[in-house]
Each structure stands twice: as C-alpha cells, then as structure tokens.
Design a protein around this motif. Structure first.
Motif, PDB file in Angstrom:
ATOM      1  N   LEU A  10      -9.647 -26.931 -46.701  1.00  0.00           N
ATOM      2  CA  LEU A  10      -8.499 -26.209 -47.869  1.00  0.00           C
ATOM      3  C   LEU A  10      -8.543 -24.528 -47.661  1.00  0.00           C
ATOM      4  O   LEU A  10      -7.504 -23.959 -48.045  1.00  0.00           O
ATOM      5  N   THR A  11      -9.660 -23.969 -47.386  1.00  0.00           N
ATOM      6  CA  THR A  11      -9.847 -22.498 -47.184  1.00  0.00           C
ATOM      7  C   THR A  11      -8.898 -22.162 -46.055  1.00  0.00           C
ATOM      8  O   THR A  11      -8.466 -21.074 -46.037  1.00  0.00           O
ATOM      9  N   TYR A  12      -8.432 -22.964 -44.943  1.00  0.00           N
ATOM     10  CA  TYR A  12      -7.590 -22.543 -43.807  1.00  0.00           C
ATOM     11  C   TYR A  12      -6.197 -22.976 -44.163  1.00  0.00           C
ATOM     12  O   TYR A  12      -5.332 -22.515 -43.343  1.00  0.00           O
ATOM     13  N   MET A  13      -5.881 -23.721 -45.238  1.00  0.00           N
ATOM     14  CA  MET A  13      -4.597 -23.923 -45.512  1.00  0.00           C
ATOM     15  C   MET A  13      -3.941 -22.969 -46.559  1.00  0.00           C
ATOM     16  O   MET A  13      -4.614 -22.383 -47.324  1.00  0.00           O
ATOM     17  N   ASN A  14      -2.813 -22.643 -46.329  1.00  0.00           N
ATOM     18  CA  ASN A  14      -2.031 -21.443 -47.121  1.00  0.00           C
ATOM     19  C   ASN A  14      -1.175 -22.130 -47.855  1.00  0.00           C
ATOM     20  O   ASN A  14      -0.317 -22.808 -47.571  1.00  0.00           O
ATOM     21  N   LEU A  15      -1.144 -21.542 -49.248  1.00  0.00           N
ATOM     22  CA  LEU A  15      -0.162 -21.771 -49.959  1.00  0.00           C
ATOM     23  C   LEU A  15       0.421 -20.384 -50.728  1.00  0.00           C
ATOM     24  O   LEU A  15      -0.223 -19.845 -51.536  1.00  0.00           O
ATOM     25  N   ILE A  16       1.687 -19.866 -50.588  1.00  0.00           N
ATOM     26  CA  ILE A  16       2.220 -18.895 -51.463  1.00  0.00           C
ATOM     27  C   ILE A  16       3.259 -19.304 -52.419  1.00  0.00           C
ATOM     28  O   ILE A  16       3.945 -20.092 -52.024  1.00  0.00           O
ATOM     29  N   CYS A  17       2.847 -19.135 -53.618  1.00  0.00           N
ATOM     30  CA  CYS A  17       3.675 -19.451 -54.787  1.00  0.00           C
ATOM     31  C   CYS A  17       5.124 -19.027 -54.719  1.00  0.00           C
ATOM     32  O   CYS A  17       5.334 -17.924 -54.325  1.00  0.00           O
ATOM     33  N   PRO A  18       6.190 -19.885 -54.666  1.00  0.00           N
ATOM     34  CA  PRO A  18       7.469 -19.533 -54.503  1.00  0.00           C
ATOM     35  C   PRO A  18       8.067 -18.882 -55.442  1.00  0.00           C
ATOM     36  O   PRO A  18       8.890 -18.047 -55.494  1.00  0.00           O
ATOM     37  N   GLU A  19       7.466 -18.831 -56.924  1.00  0.00           N
ATOM     38  CA  GLU A  19       7.740 -18.132 -57.976  1.00  0.00           C
ATOM     39  C   GLU A  19       7.281 -16.539 -57.864  1.00  0.00           C
ATOM     40  O   GLU A  19       7.898 -15.565 -58.186  1.00  0.00           O
ATOM     41  N   CYS A  20       6.100 -16.255 -57.791  1.00  0.00           N
ATOM     42  CA  CYS A  20       5.517 -14.847 -57.920  1.00  0.00           C
ATOM     43  C   CYS A  20       5.041 -14.573 -56.781  1.00  0.00           C
ATOM     44  O   CYS A  20       4.530 -13.284 -56.538  1.00  0.00           O
ATOM     45  N   LYS A  21       5.033 -15.166 -55.283  1.00  0.00           N
ATOM     46  CA  LYS A  21       4.730 -14.674 -54.126  1.00  0.00           C
ATOM     47  C   LYS A  21       3.280 -14.522 -53.974  1.00  0.00           C
ATOM     48  O   LYS A  21       2.962 -13.894 -53.156  1.00  0.00           O
ATOM     49  N   ASN A  22       2.434 -14.831 -54.861  1.00  0.00           N
ATOM     50  CA  ASN A  22       0.989 -14.588 -54.414  1.00  0.00           C
ATOM     51  C   ASN A  22       0.388 -15.894 -53.970  1.00  0.00           C
ATOM     52  O   ASN A  22       0.820 -17.065 -54.022  1.00  0.00           O
ATOM     53  N   ALA A  23      -0.798 -15.761 -53.113  1.00  0.00           N
ATOM     54  CA  ALA A  23      -1.573 -16.760 -52.644  1.00  0.00           C
ATOM     55  C   ALA A  23      -2.296 -17.649 -54.051  1.00  0.00           C
ATOM     56  O   ALA A  23      -2.679 -17.408 -54.950  1.00  0.00           O
ATOM     57  N   VAL A  24      -2.012 -18.971 -53.702  1.00  0.00           N
ATOM     58  CA  VAL A  24      -2.531 -20.059 -54.711  1.00  0.00           C
ATOM     59  C   VAL A  24      -4.064 -20.362 -54.322  1.00  0.00           C
ATOM     60  O   VAL A  24      -4.084 -20.731 -53.224  1.00  0.00           O
ATOM     61  N   ASP A  25      -4.737 -20.277 -54.958  1.00  0.00           N
ATOM     62  CA  ASP A  25      -6.080 -20.634 -54.642  1.00  0.00           C
ATOM     63  C   ASP A  25      -6.120 -22.329 -54.938  1.00  0.00           C
ATOM     64  O   ASP A  25      -6.106 -22.962 -55.927  1.00  0.00           O
ATOM     65  N   LEU A  26      -6.526 -22.706 -53.632  1.00  0.00           N
ATOM     66  CA  LEU A  26      -6.621 -24.469 -53.459  1.00  0.00           C
ATOM     67  C   LEU A  26      -8.062 -24.719 -53.549  1.00  0.00           C
ATOM     68  O   LEU A  26      -8.388 -25.955 -53.337  1.00  0.00           O
ATOM     69  N   GLY A  27      -8.950 -23.925 -53.754  1.00  0.00           N
ATOM     70  CA  GLY A  27     -10.341 -24.523 -53.764  1.00  0.00           C
ATOM     71  C   GLY A  27     -10.735 -25.260 -55.057  1.00  0.00           C
ATOM     72  O   GLY A  27     -11.810 -25.880 -54.669  1.00  0.00           O
ATOM     73  N   SER A  28      -9.924 -25.392 -55.923  1.00  0.00           N
ATOM     74  CA  SER A  28     -10.445 -26.365 -57.128  1.00  0.00           C
ATOM     75  C   SER A  28      -9.691 -27.753 -56.863  1.00  0.00           C
ATOM     76  O   SER A  28      -9.806 -28.458 -57.758  1.00  0.00           O
ATOM     77  N   TYR A  29      -8.934 -27.723 -55.906  1.00  0.00           N
ATOM     78  CA  TYR A  29      -8.379 -29.133 -55.654  1.00  0.00           C
ATOM     79  C   TYR A  29      -9.086 -29.627 -54.201  1.00  0.00           C
ATOM     80  O   TYR A  29      -8.381 -29.440 -53.076  1.00  0.00           O
ATOM     81  N   GLY A  30      -9.998 -30.433 -54.392  1.00  0.00           N
ATOM     82  CA  GLY A  30     -10.881 -31.043 -53.331  1.00  0.00           C
ATOM     83  C   GLY A  30     -10.258 -31.950 -52.471  1.00  0.00           C
ATOM     84  O   GLY A  30     -10.497 -31.903 -51.220  1.00  0.00           O
ATOM     85  N   ASP A  31      -9.316 -32.782 -52.963  1.00  0.00           N
ATOM     86  CA  ASP A  31      -8.598 -33.825 -52.215  1.00  0.00           C
ATOM     87  C   ASP A  31      -7.111 -33.542 -52.192  1.00  0.00           C
ATOM     88  O   ASP A  31      -6.363 -34.514 -52.918  1.00  0.00           O
ATOM     89  N   LEU A  32      -6.551 -32.450 -51.946  1.00  0.00           N
ATOM     90  CA  LEU A  32      -5.186 -32.357 -52.035  1.00  0.00           C
ATOM     91  C   LEU A  32      -4.432 -33.126 -51.280  1.00  0.00           C
ATOM     92  O   LEU A  32      -4.668 -33.454 -49.967  1.00  0.00           O
ATOM     93  N   GLN A  33      -3.247 -33.728 -51.794  1.00  0.00           N
ATOM     94  CA  GLN A  33      -2.579 -34.895 -50.935  1.00  0.00           C
ATOM     95  C   GLN A  33      -0.843 -34.482 -51.455  1.00  0.00           C
ATOM     96  O   GLN A  33      -0.602 -33.717 -52.459  1.00  0.00           O
ATOM     97  N   LYS A  34      -0.209 -35.176 -50.614  1.00  0.00           N
ATOM     98  CA  LYS A  34       1.196 -35.098 -50.780  1.00  0.00           C
ATOM     99  C   LYS A  34       1.589 -35.627 -52.187  1.00  0.00           C
ATOM    100  O   LYS A  34       1.164 -36.604 -52.342  1.00  0.00           O
ATOM    101  N   ASP A  35       2.559 -34.983 -52.828  1.00  0.00           N
ATOM    102  CA  ASP A  35       3.021 -35.601 -54.242  1.00  0.00           C
ATOM    103  C   ASP A  35       2.007 -35.182 -55.226  1.00  0.00           C
ATOM    104  O   ASP A  35       2.321 -35.716 -56.455  1.00  0.00           O
TER     105      ASP A  35
END
Length: 66
Positions: A10-35
């Motif tokens: 997850l540290t290599y995955m990137n997510l930029i918030c479409p609303e505020c344009k800041n990077a979203v911290d994905l560290g708290s989502y250990g098993d991120l999945q579609k939907d």
C-alpha cells in the motif's frame, strides 16, 4: 508476515483525493479492495475504490466531506 507485505504494498499505491487534491494515507487500510469505502484524512470526503490497477487507485466520491 502477510500484513507486513500488504502494508508495504500500500505504500507504493497512490491515491490523490479528487476533492482536495491531497494524498490519501492508505496505511490504515490493510486489505484495500475494489468497492471498499474509504475516507480522505485531509478533507473527510467519503470515497469508493473503483479500480486498483498498477500503482494508482481510482475512486468515486460517495459522500461530501464533513
């Protein structure tokens, strides 16, 4: 061991918030999945993961921020 792999992945995955344009911290989502529903830690908007191909995560806005 699996949790360590997922956290490092997850540290290599990137997510930029479409609303505020800041990077979203994905560290708290250990098993991120579609939907999965996640929240931007900067503006509080609720997002749903729509695609996880490559290093970038695509999301749709589910609910406006706080």
């Amino acid at each position: 061991m699996l949790m360590l792999f997922l956290l490092s992945y997850l540290t290599y995955m990137n997510l930029i918030c479409p609303e505020c344009k800041n990077a979203v911290d994905l560290g708290s989502y250990g098993d991120l999945q579609k939907d999965q529903v996640i929240e931007c830690n900067t503006c509080g908007i609720t997002l749903m993961v729509t695609d996880m191909s490559g290093e970038d995560i695509q999301v749709d806005i589910v609910d406006e921020g706080k």
